[in-house]
Design a protein around this motif. Structure first.
Motif, PDB file in Angstrom:
ATOM      1  N   ASN A 256       0.846  -1.195   0.000  1.00  0.00           N
ATOM      2  CA  ASN A 256       0.000   0.000   0.000  1.00  0.00           C
ATOM      3  C   ASN A 256       0.876   1.237   0.000  1.00  0.00           C
ATOM      4  O   ASN A 256       1.770   1.383   0.822  1.00  0.00           O
ATOM      5  CB  ASN A 256      -0.948   0.000   1.205  1.00  0.00           C
ATOM      6  CG  ASN A 256      -0.225   0.159   2.528  1.00  0.00           C
ATOM      7  OD1 ASN A 256       0.797  -0.473   2.760  1.00  0.00           O
ATOM      8  ND2 ASN A 256      -0.734   1.001   3.384  1.00  0.00           N
ATOM      9  N   ASP A 280       0.028  -1.505  -6.226  1.00  0.00           N
ATOM     10  CA  ASP A 280      -0.265  -0.606  -5.103  1.00  0.00           C
ATOM     11  C   ASP A 280      -1.763  -0.629  -4.858  1.00  0.00           C
ATOM     12  O   ASP A 280      -2.537  -0.210  -5.719  1.00  0.00           O
ATOM     13  CB  ASP A 280       0.209   0.813  -5.465  1.00  0.00           C
ATOM     14  CG  ASP A 280      -0.171   1.847  -4.423  1.00  0.00           C
ATOM     15  OD1 ASP A 280      -0.579   1.441  -3.309  1.00  0.00           O
ATOM     16  OD2 ASP A 280      -0.061   3.053  -4.721  1.00  0.00           O
ATOM     17  N   VAL A 281      -2.179  -1.151  -3.698  1.00  0.00           N
ATOM     18  CA  VAL A 281      -3.609  -1.175  -3.396  1.00  0.00           C
ATOM     19  C   VAL A 281      -4.085   0.169  -2.851  1.00  0.00           C
ATOM     20  O   VAL A 281      -5.277   0.359  -2.621  1.00  0.00           O
ATOM     21  CB  VAL A 281      -3.993  -2.316  -2.421  1.00  0.00           C
ATOM     22  CG1 VAL A 281      -3.807  -3.661  -3.097  1.00  0.00           C
ATOM     23  CG2 VAL A 281      -3.205  -2.237  -1.122  1.00  0.00           C
ATOM     24  N   GLY A 282      -3.141   1.101  -2.665  1.00  0.00           N
ATOM     25  CA  GLY A 282      -3.512   2.468  -2.315  1.00  0.00           C
ATOM     26  C   GLY A 282      -3.968   2.626  -0.882  1.00  0.00           C
ATOM     27  O   GLY A 282      -3.856   1.717  -0.062  1.00  0.00           O
ATOM     28  N   GLY A 283      -4.482   3.826  -0.597  1.00  0.00           N
ATOM     29  CA  GLY A 283      -4.944   4.119   0.748  1.00  0.00           C
ATOM     30  C   GLY A 283      -6.345   3.569   0.969  1.00  0.00           C
ATOM     31  O   GLY A 283      -7.174   3.594   0.075  1.00  0.00           O
ATOM     32  N   ALA A 285      -7.418   0.472   1.478  1.00  0.00           N
ATOM     33  CA  ALA A 285      -7.784  -0.782   0.833  1.00  0.00           C
ATOM     34  C   ALA A 285      -8.569  -1.676   1.785  1.00  0.00           C
ATOM     35  O   ALA A 285      -8.163  -1.885   2.918  1.00  0.00           O
ATOM     36  CB  ALA A 285      -6.529  -1.505   0.348  1.00  0.00           C
ATOM     37  N   LEU A 290      -8.192  -6.360  -1.656  1.00  0.00           N
ATOM     38  CA  LEU A 290      -7.066  -7.257  -1.382  1.00  0.00           C
ATOM     39  C   LEU A 290      -7.280  -8.614  -2.041  1.00  0.00           C
ATOM     40  O   LEU A 290      -6.354  -9.183  -2.635  1.00  0.00           O
ATOM     41  CB  LEU A 290      -6.913  -7.434   0.129  1.00  0.00           C
ATOM     42  CG  LEU A 290      -5.776  -6.671   0.791  1.00  0.00           C
ATOM     43  CD1 LEU A 290      -4.443  -7.189   0.252  1.00  0.00           C
ATOM     44  CD2 LEU A 290      -5.861  -5.182   0.549  1.00  0.00           C
ATOM     45  N   ILE A 310       2.391  -4.298   4.049  1.00  0.00           N
ATOM     46  CA  ILE A 310       1.437  -3.241   4.394  1.00  0.00           C
ATOM     47  C   ILE A 310       1.925  -2.434   5.582  1.00  0.00           C
ATOM     48  O   ILE A 310       2.290  -2.994   6.623  1.00  0.00           O
ATOM     49  CB  ILE A 310       0.050  -3.856   4.768  1.00  0.00           C
ATOM     50  CG1 ILE A 310      -0.512  -4.700   3.619  1.00  0.00           C
ATOM     51  CG2 ILE A 310      -0.928  -2.759   5.199  1.00  0.00           C
ATOM     52  CD1 ILE A 310      -0.925  -3.948   2.382  1.00  0.00           C
ATOM     53  N   THR A 315      -5.022   2.917   5.449  1.00  0.00           N
ATOM     54  CA  THR A 315      -5.339   1.491   5.329  1.00  0.00           C
ATOM     55  C   THR A 315      -5.309   0.861   6.713  1.00  0.00           C
ATOM     56  O   THR A 315      -4.433   1.169   7.512  1.00  0.00           O
ATOM     57  CB  THR A 315      -4.278   0.789   4.454  1.00  0.00           C
ATOM     58  OG1 THR A 315      -4.196   1.480   3.223  1.00  0.00           O
ATOM     59  CG2 THR A 315      -4.621  -0.661   4.208  1.00  0.00           C
ATOM     60  N   VAL A 320      -6.933  -5.574   5.831  1.00  0.00           N
ATOM     61  CA  VAL A 320      -6.015  -6.235   4.896  1.00  0.00           C
ATOM     62  C   VAL A 320      -5.951  -7.722   5.223  1.00  0.00           C
ATOM     63  O   VAL A 320      -6.055  -8.576   4.340  1.00  0.00           O
ATOM     64  CB  VAL A 320      -4.613  -5.602   4.982  1.00  0.00           C
ATOM     65  CG1 VAL A 320      -3.594  -6.423   4.196  1.00  0.00           C
ATOM     66  CG2 VAL A 320      -4.645  -4.171   4.461  1.00  0.00           C
TER      67      VAL A 320
ATOM     68  N   THR B 159       3.583   5.911   2.977  1.00  0.00           N
ATOM     69  CA  THR B 159       3.891   4.710   3.756  1.00  0.00           C
ATOM     70  C   THR B 159       5.356   4.639   4.153  1.00  0.00           C
ATOM     71  O   THR B 159       5.684   4.115   5.205  1.00  0.00           O
ATOM     72  CB  THR B 159       3.484   3.439   2.986  1.00  0.00           C
ATOM     73  OG1 THR B 159       3.759   3.616   1.608  1.00  0.00           O
ATOM     74  CG2 THR B 159       2.013   3.165   3.172  1.00  0.00           C
TER      75      THR B 159
END
Lengths: 380, 294
Positions: A256, A280-283, A285, A290, A310, A315, A320, B159
């Motif tokens: 992420n 990238d599942v990004g913010g 997720a 997932l 992660i 997130t 997740v 992140t």
């Protein structure tokens, strides 16, 4: 999103920039019909997202239907630097008195729009920049003010075009600027921009990159989707709304945040593995996203092990963890998953993983430990 | 001491009534941030868990004295929200939203510069800013930060910012302020904006700077460091293995025309005297060494 030449020309035409009459063709018959329509002589041009088409034999001039048939047959299906030619653009051949270069892009350092104009078009701008940097007239444009006619006139004077081209160039540059801004382009480039013996200025090529963040206000971009160079994995990822880039390795990567995923690729590489992708599942997720991500990675036959990395901010790690557990239930996952969770709700997330831990689902405390483990598993 | 925000900073949340806005706004309040107001044109007069909602930023500023704003509005509305905050009298605007068109960013960045030169914009597409123990604006998980300094952090990646905070806290090293400047092509706050403030802040003794591929912000920062920064710097650049010509998640993370590579950035920073970590985990021990030598 990079457009093919003909798509760029069609975009330019919508903003009133003169382009040659022509049509796109995917078969030889279509190409011949397009040539008849445009009027001989015609130029048949391979539509690929890579430079050096001409040298590779992907651009040819045909004087009659026989030649058009022969050349279109040669070019369609041709491989140019790994890109297969699916489409050709056929247009009436132009008489050329001079070739120029014009483009607009964003200067990230100056945080202003950046225009380049040169009387030495027809070769790549990087080449001009090296051989004769003074031949490029450069301007910065305040995005709030926009490109004014006065500024454009001074710019053209500085570029020292043939005086016969000045009026036509002014019109084209103002329209190209509008296309660049209103069209939400990252890059709008005409090379060559030509002056004809009759004194007309028009676009003989088009290189356009669109800003995908602006897609929501451009429903017309939907037509470009089909012609993107995506492999099967990338298509599946796109259909599921995932931010995915296919690579050649054996370690599937899910993370992420762009920076963390990039650095996950780097770390996997450092400990001797090869990343199979960027995902990238990004913010923010959730479980569903997932599960989709695992499904896409699982569809890649090269993948031998999967690294889920992660660090929760927006997130939440428990979501997740639930997503991974759900994916294991929903998808027949072929490869072991190594997961590292930190940040928002990390304790809850780790507890969920612990309850489902097995040979196929392994939790590791740090990014480096997880990378070593996943590379070891991929190597088996 | 800290940079940009501290325990007295009063914040209005544009988009507090939405899902993300309320989750993170209330989380920021629970951390100790002075979350004084939210805005929503349709929900003025209501409240979110006791935080009053106003129709406009201007109203919120007039009623509460807010000086900072945090924007959780979807991308299409960000440009208008930024200008509304500036017009409403906000001095520090944080945009969390990702996916804002580059042309919108270029316009509002220059609009602020031309017409509101004293306004500091942070973001878009950033995690926000945290001065540990005092003020957390955005989506950084506050529990991984440790108050008291001596390290200041600035990063393009959300992140990786958390990763850096976490590595510091794990080593028992506190942070003065941690700024996520975001991964977009036109970030409101630059590395240099943060480096100059960290250099001036007496409590910040060392700096972590996290960059990534694309653009030349790291190279510009390296030049600035050479001339102006005397405090030790530990750095990390993400994207060593990124292929050219692909946007790696962040709109600004792209190697184009052979420019913007991790190798070039690493070289520039090392040349400026920074110690560049090989991976984000290594930031911890490298900075621990630096702090031990202070």
């Amino acid at each position: 999103m990079d457009l093919l030449e003909y798509q760029g020309k069609q975009l330019f035409a919508r903003y009133g920039i003169p382009v040659s009459p022509g049509a796109a063709a995917v078969t030889v018959d279509e190409a011949v019909a397009a040539a008849e329509q445009a009027g001989y002589p015609v130029v048949i041009k391979a539509q690929v997202r890579v430079g050096g088409r001409g040298k590779a034999g992907g651009i040819k001039i045909a004087d009659n239907p026989e030649q058009a048939r022969e050349y279109a047959g040669d070019i369609i299906g041709m491989d140019i630097k790994g890109h297969r030619v699916e489409v050709v653009w056929v247009e009436h051949a132009s008489d050329i008195a001079a070739e120029y270069y014009a483009s607009f892009t964003l200067d990230r350092a100056a945080k202003k729009y950046f225009g380049m104009l040169s009387a030495q078009g027809g070769v790549e701008i990087e080449t001009i920049a090296e051989t004769d940097p003074d031949a490029i007239a450069k301007i910065h444009i305040d995005p709030v003010v926009g490109l004014t006619e006065e500024q454009a006139k001074a710019w053209i004077a500085e570029a020292k075009l043939d005086p016969a081209a000045n009026a036509g160039a002014l019109e084209v540059l103002l329209k190209l600027y509008t296309a660049y801004v209103d069209g939400d382009c990252d890059l709008a480039e005409i090379n060559p921009l030509i002056l004809t013996p009759e004194g007309k200025v028009h676009a003989l090529d088009a290189k356009v990159t669109l800003d995908e963040n602006a897609q929501y206000r451009h429903p017309e971009w939907a037509e470009y989707e089909a012609s993107q160079d995506l492999d099967e994995r990338e298509q599946l990822a796109k259909s599921k709304g995932l931010n995915y880039i296919g690579l050649d390795g054996t370690v599937g990567i899910i993370g992420n945040g762009a920076g963390l995923v990039m650095s996950t690729l780097d770390v996997v590489n450092q400990v001797g593995g090869t990343p199979a992708n960027f995902l990238d599942v990004g913010g923010g997720a959730g479980a569903d996203l997932l599960a989709n991500a695992v499904e896409v990675i699982n569809s890649d036959p090269n993948v031998k092990a999967i690294f889920v990395n992660i660090f929760g901010g927006i997130t939440k790690c428990d979501e997740v963890a639930n997503g991974i557990v759900e994916a294991l239930a929903r998808v027949d996952v072929r490869s072991p998953i190594v997961i590292r969770l930190d940040g928002t709700n990390a304790e809850e997330g780790r507890a969920i993983i612990k309850a489902h831990e097995s040979d196929m689902l392994i939790s590791q405390p740090t990014m480096l430990d997880a990378a070593k483990r996943v590379v070891q598993l991929a190597g088996k | 001491m800290s940079i940009f925000v501290d325990g007295n900073t009063k914040v209005v949340y544009q988009g507090l009534t939405g899902n993300q806005g309320s989750f993170h706004g209330l989380r920021n309040r629970a951390y100790g941030t002075k979350v004084v107001a939210g805005t929503s044109p349709k929900k003025a007069g209501t409240d979110v868990d006791g935080v009053p909602i106003f129709a406009t930023v201007k109203d919120a500023v007039a009623e509460t004295g807010a000086t900072a704003s945090c924007i959780f509005i979807p991308a299409p509305g960000v440009a208008a929200a930024v200008m509304e905050a500036a017009e409403g009298g906000i001095e520090f605007i944080v945009v969390i939203t990702e996916g804002v068109p580059a042309h919108d960013e270029a316009r509002f960045y220059n609009d602020l510069k031309n017409n509101y030169p004293d306004v500091q914009l942070l973001g878009p597409n950033c995690p926000g800013i945290i001065t540990p123990g005092e003020c957390n604006i955005g989506i950084t998980p506050g529990e991984i930060a440790l108050a008291g300094g001596p390290v200041g952090i600035v990063s393009r990646s959300g992140t990786l910012t958390y990763q850096a905070l976490y590595e510091m806290t794990r080593q028992g090293i506190g942070q003065t302020t941690c700024v996520g400047i975001g991964g977009d092509p036109v970030p409101g706050t630059s590395f240099i904006d943060c480096l100059s403030r960290f250099q001036a802040d007496p409590d910040t003794k060392a700096i972590i700077m996290i960059g990534e591929i694309g653009g030349s912000a790291e190279e510009e920062a390296a030049e600035y460091i050479k001339a102006n920064v005397t405090k030790p710097i530990v750095s990390y650049i993400a994207g060593v293995t990124a292929p050219a010509g692909k946007k790696m998640g962040h709109a600004g993370a792209i190697i184009s025309g052979g420019k913007g590579t991790a190798a070039a950035k690493t070289e520039a920073l090392e040349d400026a005297g920074a110690r560049v970590a090989a991976n984000p985990v290594e930031i911890g021990p490298l900075m621990a060494e630096v702090v031990a030598g202070l």
